[in-house]
Design an enzyme around this catalytic site. Structure first.
Site, PDB file in Angstrom:
ATOM      1  N   ASP A 140      -3.274  -5.086  -1.919  1.00  0.00           N
ATOM      2  CA  ASP A 140      -3.428  -4.482  -3.237  1.00  0.00           C
ATOM      3  C   ASP A 140      -2.679  -5.231  -4.342  1.00  0.00           C
ATOM      4  OD1 ASP A 140      -4.711  -2.546  -1.765  1.00  0.00           O
ATOM      5  OD2 ASP A 140      -3.642  -0.858  -2.661  1.00  0.00           O
TER       6      ASP A 140
ATOM      7  N   HIS B  68       0.420  -5.386   0.291  1.00  0.00           N
ATOM      8  CA  HIS B  68       0.362  -5.863  -1.092  1.00  0.00           C
ATOM      9  C   HIS B  68       0.615  -7.362  -1.139  1.00  0.00           C
ATOM     10  CE1 HIS B  68       1.243  -1.575  -1.299  1.00  0.00           C
ATOM     11  NE2 HIS B  68       0.640  -1.588  -2.473  1.00  0.00           N
TER      12      HIS B  68
END
Length: 380
Positions: A143, A297
């Site tokens: 992400d 992430h």
């Protein structure tokens, strides 16, 4: 004649007239006081009875007041609970959403805005978002990128182990780094819309505002890759609502939640880089299972990249990695060899001519042809 007796002189056992008169007066006073007391008693008894009732009523009133207070407290508590339920119900009709604090990209990812959902089914998340892959595939998702420093590093690692992942892109980042978007697509990875500016409160926006945000993000991605497919949407923080999932669905995107969150975004105070990396590795190894969607992430998270240097070989050895909703891996059951029928060899005819021996080169060629056929069957 003797004069009458006066003064204090009197016959033995007698009282002077003054005493008699005084006693009579006292008796009259006592009688009067008694009559007054009886009269007051006659008046007071009904009053006392009324007073008794008033006392009971006072106790009942106090109890009633306490009951009313308890009821008010319960009602307030009920309203609080109903408020939560109402918010959940309102999410269903797209009128209210539990607010979530605004934070910059890469910050907290604990879901705050839940809706009708947290259904019992294991493969669904809030708002009936996708929580698992739907098969035995394990899906890696990254992400908040693209990040010009970290995204190329994770792309190199994924290429090293021949793993495809899903990248949830923030629109502003995609606009700043279109070349990284092109690298992601060129490597065969899947794209996911992660809102224009990583808004944790997008679920409370009006439907038309949500639609505009998602469209702007997709436009930034397609400015880099015009024909890019964007099959997924992920709400920042996992703050899905029915409204948000519905708008994303209308735009052709499946809402993507997760099952495993190692909190790689949460670098705790006093935690060294090595300790943070080890914690991320341990969390994923502990919780991942067939069908898991793993949240990670690539934006400003060098320790995450270090964690995947350790994780990818382990994941590759223990799971089949792929894209959520992708086809399940084919069964790898080895084919069963057909038994060769047993035949009784025929008695050779002495008068028949002998068959010529097969040349060695021809035998090798036949074996090679058979191997090629098997290879062709395996590729199919």
């Amino acid at each position: 004649m003797r004069p009458p007796v006066t003064g204090s002189h009197r016959a033995p056992g007698t009282l002077p007239i003054e005493s008699w008169l005084l006693m009579g007066k006292t008796r009259q006073q006592l009688l009067l006081a008694s009559l007054v007391a009886v009269g007051l008693l006659l008046i007071a008894v009904p009053g006392a009875r009324g007073g008794g009732n008033s006392s009971i009523d006072a106790v009942n009133a106090a109890a009633a007041a306490r009951g009313a207070g308890n009821h008010a407290a319960q009602k307030a508590k009920g309203n609080s609970s109903n408020g939560s339920s109402d918010k959940q119900g309102d999410d269903a009709d797209a009128s209210k959403v539990v607010p979530a604090a605004t934070a910059p990209a890469g910050d907290g990812h604990t879901p705050e805005a839940t809706s009708t959902a947290r259904p019992g089914a294991k493969n669904t998340g809030p708002g009936n978002s996708l929580r698992t892959t739907g098969s035995s595939l394990v899906a890696l998702t990254f992400d908040d990128g693209p990040d010009p420093a970290q995204t190329p590093r994770i792309l190199a690692l994924l290429a090293q182990y021949d793993v495809k992942a899903t990248f949830c892109l923030v629109g502003k980042q995609a606009e700043k780094h279109p070349e990284i978007v092109r690298q992601i697509v060129a490597a065969g990875h899947t794209l996911c819309n992660h809102t224009w500016s990583h808004s944790l409160t997008i679920g409370k926006d009006k439907p038309e505002q949500i639609q505009a945000d998602l469209a702007q993000t997709n436009a930034a991605i397609r400015a880099a890759v015009p024909d890019a497919k964007i099959p997924f949407f992920r709400a920042p923080g996992g703050n899905f609502t029915d409204r948000l999932v519905g708008v994303a669905g209308e735009a052709g995107m499946t809402s993507l939640y997760w099952q495993v969150d190692p909190a790689d975004w949460d670098h705790k105070a006093g935690e060294t880089d090595a300790a943070h990396t080890d914690r991320v590795v341990a969390e994923i190894k502990k919780h991942v299972r067939p069908g898991s969607i793993v949240l990670s992430h690539d934006f400003n998270q060098p320790d995450t990249i270090a964690a995947y240097q350790k994780l990818l070989p382990w994941l590759k050895a223990n799971f089949t990695l792929g894209i959520p909703g992708g086809p399940a891996p084919a069964a790898t059951t080895p084919p069963t060899a057909s038994p060769t029928p047993t035949e009784t060899p025929a008695t050779p005819d002495p008068s028949a001519p002998a068959s010529p021996a097969t040349p060695p080169d021809a035998a090798v060629g036949a074996a090679g042809a058979g191997g090629a056929a098997e290879d062709a069957q395996g590729d199919g």
